[in-house]
Design a protein around this motif. Structure first.
Motif, PDB file in Angstrom:
ATOM      1  N   GLU A   5      16.162 -31.843  16.451  1.00 33.00           N
ATOM      2  CA  GLU A   5      17.386 -31.065  16.365  1.00 33.00           C
ATOM      3  C   GLU A   5      18.452 -31.983  15.803  1.00 33.00           C
ATOM      4  O   GLU A   5      18.651 -33.096  16.305  1.00 33.00           O
ATOM      5  CB  GLU A   5      17.770 -30.585  17.766  1.00 33.00           C
ATOM      6  CG  GLU A   5      18.967 -29.671  17.776  1.00 33.00           C
ATOM      7  CD  GLU A   5      19.261 -29.164  19.178  1.00 33.00           C
ATOM      8  OE1 GLU A   5      19.873 -29.921  19.964  1.00 33.00           O
ATOM      9  OE2 GLU A   5      18.877 -28.022  19.489  1.00 33.00           O
ATOM     10  N   CYS A   6      19.109 -31.529  14.736  1.00 29.85           N
ATOM     11  CA  CYS A   6      20.136 -32.361  14.105  1.00 29.85           C
ATOM     12  C   CYS A   6      21.163 -32.799  15.139  1.00 29.85           C
ATOM     13  O   CYS A   6      21.647 -32.000  15.942  1.00 29.85           O
ATOM     14  CB  CYS A   6      20.821 -31.600  12.972  1.00 29.85           C
ATOM     15  SG  CYS A   6      22.222 -32.509  12.287  1.00 29.85           S
ATOM     16  N   ARG A   7      21.502 -34.079  15.109  1.00 31.45           N
ATOM     17  CA  ARG A   7      22.455 -34.652  16.060  1.00 31.45           C
ATOM     18  C   ARG A   7      23.869 -34.126  15.847  1.00 31.45           C
ATOM     19  O   ARG A   7      24.722 -34.277  16.715  1.00 31.45           O
ATOM     20  CB  ARG A   7      22.441 -36.180  15.938  1.00 31.45           C
ATOM     21  CG  ARG A   7      21.076 -36.780  16.238  1.00 31.45           C
ATOM     22  CD  ARG A   7      21.079 -38.294  16.131  1.00 31.45           C
ATOM     23  NE  ARG A   7      19.731 -38.833  16.320  1.00 31.45           N
ATOM     24  CZ  ARG A   7      19.179 -39.061  17.514  1.00 31.45           C
ATOM     25  NH1 ARG A   7      19.876 -38.819  18.600  1.00 31.45           N
ATOM     26  NH2 ARG A   7      17.948 -39.518  17.610  1.00 31.45           N
ATOM     27  N   ALA A   8      24.105 -33.516  14.667  1.00 35.47           N
ATOM     28  CA  ALA A   8      25.446 -32.975  14.394  1.00 35.47           C
ATOM     29  C   ALA A   8      25.463 -31.455  14.457  1.00 35.47           C
ATOM     30  O   ALA A   8      26.166 -30.866  15.268  1.00 35.47           O
ATOM     31  CB  ALA A   8      25.945 -33.458  13.041  1.00 35.47           C
ATOM     32  N   CYS A   9      24.664 -30.788  13.597  1.00 36.52           N
ATOM     33  CA  CYS A   9      24.787 -29.328  13.494  1.00 36.52           C
ATOM     34  C   CYS A   9      23.738 -28.574  14.309  1.00 36.52           C
ATOM     35  O   CYS A   9      23.766 -27.350  14.349  1.00 36.52           O
ATOM     36  CB  CYS A   9      24.722 -28.898  12.027  1.00 36.52           C
ATOM     37  SG  CYS A   9      23.049 -28.914  11.329  1.00 36.52           S
ATOM     38  N   ARG A  10      22.817 -29.313  14.952  1.00 35.28           N
ATOM     39  CA  ARG A  10      21.751 -28.739  15.795  1.00 35.28           C
ATOM     40  C   ARG A  10      20.697 -27.993  14.982  1.00 35.28           C
ATOM     41  O   ARG A  10      19.838 -27.312  15.541  1.00 35.28           O
ATOM     42  CB  ARG A  10      22.296 -27.788  16.877  1.00 35.28           C
ATOM     43  CG  ARG A  10      23.495 -28.309  17.660  1.00 35.28           C
ATOM     44  CD  ARG A  10      23.127 -29.463  18.551  1.00 35.28           C
ATOM     45  NE  ARG A  10      24.199 -29.771  19.492  1.00 35.28           N
ATOM     46  CZ  ARG A  10      24.507 -31.008  19.880  1.00 35.28           C
ATOM     47  NH1 ARG A  10      23.850 -32.044  19.399  1.00 35.28           N
ATOM     48  NH2 ARG A  10      25.466 -31.219  20.754  1.00 35.28           N
ATOM     49  N   LEU A  47      16.685 -36.561   7.408  1.00 31.89           N
ATOM     50  CA  LEU A  47      17.853 -35.992   6.738  1.00 31.89           C
ATOM     51  C   LEU A  47      17.932 -34.511   7.057  1.00 31.89           C
ATOM     52  O   LEU A  47      16.972 -33.757   6.825  1.00 31.89           O
ATOM     53  CB  LEU A  47      17.740 -36.186   5.227  1.00 31.89           C
ATOM     54  CG  LEU A  47      18.899 -35.611   4.408  1.00 31.89           C
ATOM     55  CD1 LEU A  47      20.162 -36.456   4.559  1.00 31.89           C
ATOM     56  CD2 LEU A  47      18.519 -35.504   2.928  1.00 31.89           C
ATOM     57  N   CYS A  48      19.069 -34.081   7.596  1.00 31.25           N
ATOM     58  CA  CYS A  48      19.249 -32.673   7.950  1.00 31.25           C
ATOM     59  C   CYS A  48      19.458 -31.852   6.677  1.00 31.25           C
ATOM     60  O   CYS A  48      20.334 -32.172   5.867  1.00 31.25           O
ATOM     61  CB  CYS A  48      20.449 -32.515   8.877  1.00 31.25           C
ATOM     62  SG  CYS A  48      20.800 -30.796   9.291  1.00 31.25           S
ATOM     63  N   SER A  49      18.675 -30.802   6.529  1.00 32.34           N
ATOM     64  CA  SER A  49      18.811 -29.956   5.333  1.00 32.34           C
ATOM     65  C   SER A  49      20.037 -29.050   5.430  1.00 32.34           C
ATOM     66  O   SER A  49      20.507 -28.539   4.420  1.00 32.34           O
ATOM     67  CB  SER A  49      17.591 -29.043   5.163  1.00 32.34           C
ATOM     68  OG  SER A  49      16.417 -29.782   5.221  1.00 32.34           O
ATOM     69  N   SER A  50      20.542 -28.849   6.649  1.00 33.64           N
ATOM     70  CA  SER A  50      21.683 -27.950   6.818  1.00 33.64           C
ATOM     71  C   SER A  50      23.011 -28.649   6.577  1.00 33.64           C
ATOM     72  O   SER A  50      23.796 -28.234   5.741  1.00 33.64           O
ATOM     73  CB  SER A  50      21.674 -27.336   8.213  1.00 33.64           C
ATOM     74  OG  SER A  50      20.412 -26.754   8.478  1.00 33.64           O
ATOM     75  N   CYS A  51      23.262 -29.756   7.297  1.00 36.87           N
ATOM     76  CA  CYS A  51      24.572 -30.403   7.168  1.00 36.87           C
ATOM     77  C   CYS A  51      24.528 -31.684   6.352  1.00 36.87           C
ATOM     78  O   CYS A  51      25.559 -32.261   6.038  1.00 36.87           O
ATOM     79  CB  CYS A  51      25.175 -30.667   8.544  1.00 36.87           C
ATOM     80  SG  CYS A  51      24.369 -31.995   9.442  1.00 36.87           S
ATOM     81  N   GLY A  52      23.314 -32.162   6.031  1.00 40.11           N
ATOM     82  CA  GLY A  52      23.195 -33.334   5.165  1.00 40.11           C
ATOM     83  C   GLY A  52      23.385 -34.665   5.862  1.00 40.11           C
ATOM     84  O   GLY A  52      23.511 -35.699   5.204  1.00 40.11           O
TER      85      GLY A  52
HETATM   86 ZN   LIG Z   1      22.654 -31.157  10.580  1.00 42.50          ZN
END
Ligand SMILES: [Zn+2]
Length: 380
Positions: A5-10, A47-52
Motif C-alpha cells: 500500500e503506497c505510503r502516501a496515497c494508499r 514506485l507508486c503508479s498513482s501518486c508517483g
Molecule cells: Zn501513491
C-alpha cells in the motif's frame, strides 16, 4: 504482483523499480569480533503508479545507527540555505519554528535563532516548519505530511529539504536506497503529497549537497489571495518541467538505477583487485549506509579492503555490516597512509583532503568511489 500500500496515497498499483537483493541493516554495526553472518533483509524500491512516490517496499529492520559526525558540507549547506531563505524575506521576525530533523543529526535551530526565530513548544503551531531530511524517515508518509500541515500557523511556511530523486537517477546513486529511508522524493511526487494536505509549493532553492538537494517552500492554499490560485515561482516550475522531461514518476525512468548497481559494483571490485595485484594498499573512508550497500553488492570483503576509516568514535571497534571489514579511526588511517583511500561519500572530499593531509603528503590519493566506473582500472 507485489502486495503493497503506497505510503502516501494508499494506492496498491505500482512497480518494483530497484532491487538490491538481501542486504544487512546498514545501521547495524556489529562488534568487530562478532562472527556473523549478520541478518539480511530485502532492500527494494517501489514506485507508486498513482501518486508517483518512490518508496522503500518493506522495512523489517529496527534503526539503531550510532549518530555520525556531521560533515562540514552539511553544516555549510545549512548556513547557505538559511541565508537564502532569509534573503527571500521568508523568515518572519519573531516567528516560531518547529523542526522535524533527521535522526542522523544536524539542526538548523541555532541558525534560525540568530534570525530571531524561537522554537515552538511541544506540538503547538509554528510560523515556520522546517523538515531537513526528516520526513523520509516516516514509514507512513500520509500521516507525516498531515502532521506537519496541521501545525502550520495561518500564513506560515513549510520548508522541506530532500535529496532529489532526479539527482539519484541522473547520477546513478542507487545506493541512496537504504532501510529506514522510506521515501525518495521527486519534486513532482512531493507536490502531489502537499496538495493532499492543502499545501502548494511557492519557491525552491537548489544545492550541490549529495549531487543535488532541493529546499522547497510551501504554504497553505487557503492563504492565497481570494479567487487567485496559490502561485509557485519559476524555480518550482523549472524543477517540475525538468522532471517531466526525465519522466521521473515513471518506472522506465527509474529502471536505469538497476544497471548502475552492476556498473558501480564491478567498477569498485575490479579497481580494488587491480590495486591488490599491483601491490598497492587501499583503505576506505566513511562507514556511511551507501558504503554498506556498495561493498555488499560488489562482494568486497577484508581481502580487498582491509579497513574503512570513519570520524565517528561510536563506530570504532565495530565492523562494516555484512562483512569482516573493521571500522578504524582516522588516526589509524593516517598513522600508516595507504597508496589510496576510496571515499564512499563524495561530499566529504574537500573536508577529508584538508583534515588528513598525511595521505597526499606521503604520495597517496583520495579516490571517489562513485567515479570509479568512469576510471580505467589500474590507472597507475
Ligand atoms: Zn501513491
Amino acid at each position: 504482483m507485489i502486495e503493497h500500500e503506497c505510503r502516501a496515497c494508499r494506492g496498491s498499483a505500482g512497480e518494483l523499480v530497484l532491487d538490491l537483493g538481501e542486504q544487512p541493516a546498514c545501521d547495524y554495526f556489529p562488534k568487530y569480533d562478532e562472527p556473523g553472518p549478520d541478518p539480511v533483509y530485502p532492500l527494494q524500491m517501489w514506485l507508486c503508479s498513482s501518486c508517483g512516490l518512490a518508496q522503500l517496499l518493506a522495512d523489517p529492520t529496527v534503526p539503531e545507527e550510532p549518530r555520525g559526525a556531521e560533515p562540514a558540507a552539511l553544516v555549510a549547506q545549512a548556513e547557505d540555505a538559511v541565508r537564502r531563505v532569509a534573503a527571500a524575506g521568508l523568515l518572519p521576525a519573531n516567528g516560531r519554528v518547529a523542526e522535524y530533523g533527521s535522526p542522523h543529526g544536524g539542526s538548523w535551530l541555532g541558525l534560525l535563532a540568530v534570525r530571531g526565530l524561537t522554537p515552538a513548544d511541544g506540538a503547538e503551531e509554528a510560523d515556520v516548519i522546517l523538515d531537513c531530511f526528516g520526513m523520509m524517515h516516516a514509514a507512513d508518509q500520509a500521516a507525516a505530511i498531515s502532521e506537519r500541515a496541521a501545525r502550520l500557523a495561518p500564513g506560515g511556511l513549510l520548508l522541506l529539504q530532500y535529496h532529489s530523486l532526479d539527482t539519484i537517477v541522473r547520477l546513478g546513486q542507487w545506493n541512496a536506497l537504504r532501510h529506514g529511508h522510506y521515501a525518495y522524493y521527486s519534486t513532482t511526487a512531493l507536490v502531489a503529497m502537499l496538495a493532499t494536505a492543502g499545501l502548494s509549493p511557492r519557491t525552491s532553492w537548489s544545492f550541490d549537497l549529495y549531487g543535488g538537494t532541493v529546499l522547497l517552500a510551501a504554504g497553505r492554499d487557503a492563504d492565497a489571495e481570494p479567487g487567485a490560485p496559490a502561485r509557485s515561482d519559476d524555480t518550482v516550475r523549472a524543477l517540475l518541467a525538468a522532471e517531466k522531461r526525465t519522466g521521473i514518476t515513471t518506472a522506465a525512468a527509474l529502471r536505469g538505477l538497476q544497471s548502475d548497481v552492476t556498473t558501480r559494483a564491478s567498477a569498485l571490485r575490479d579497481w580494488l583487485a587491480a590495486m591488490r595485484e599491483a601491490g598497492r594498499a587501499v583503505l576506505g573512508y566513511s562507514a556511511a549506509s551507501r558504503a554498506v550497500a556498495l561493498l555488499r553488492s560488489a562482494g568486497v570483503d577484508r581481502d580487498l579492503l582491509p579497513a574503512v576509516a570513519d570520524a565517528s568514535p561510536a563506530k570504532h571497534g565495530l565492523r562494516m555490516p555484512g562483512t569482516a571489514i573493521p571500522v578504524i579511526s582516522p588516526g589509524e588511517l593516517t598513522a600508516r597512509p595507504p597508496d589510496a583511500v576510496v571515499l564512499f561519500v563524495p561530499d566529504l572530499m574537500t573536508e577529508v583532503r584538508k583534515a588528513y593531509p598525511e595521505i597526499e603528503a606521503s604520495g597517496g590519493e583520495w579516490v571517489d568511489a562513485d567515479a570509479l566506473s568512469s576510471r580505467p582500472a589500474a590507472a597507475h
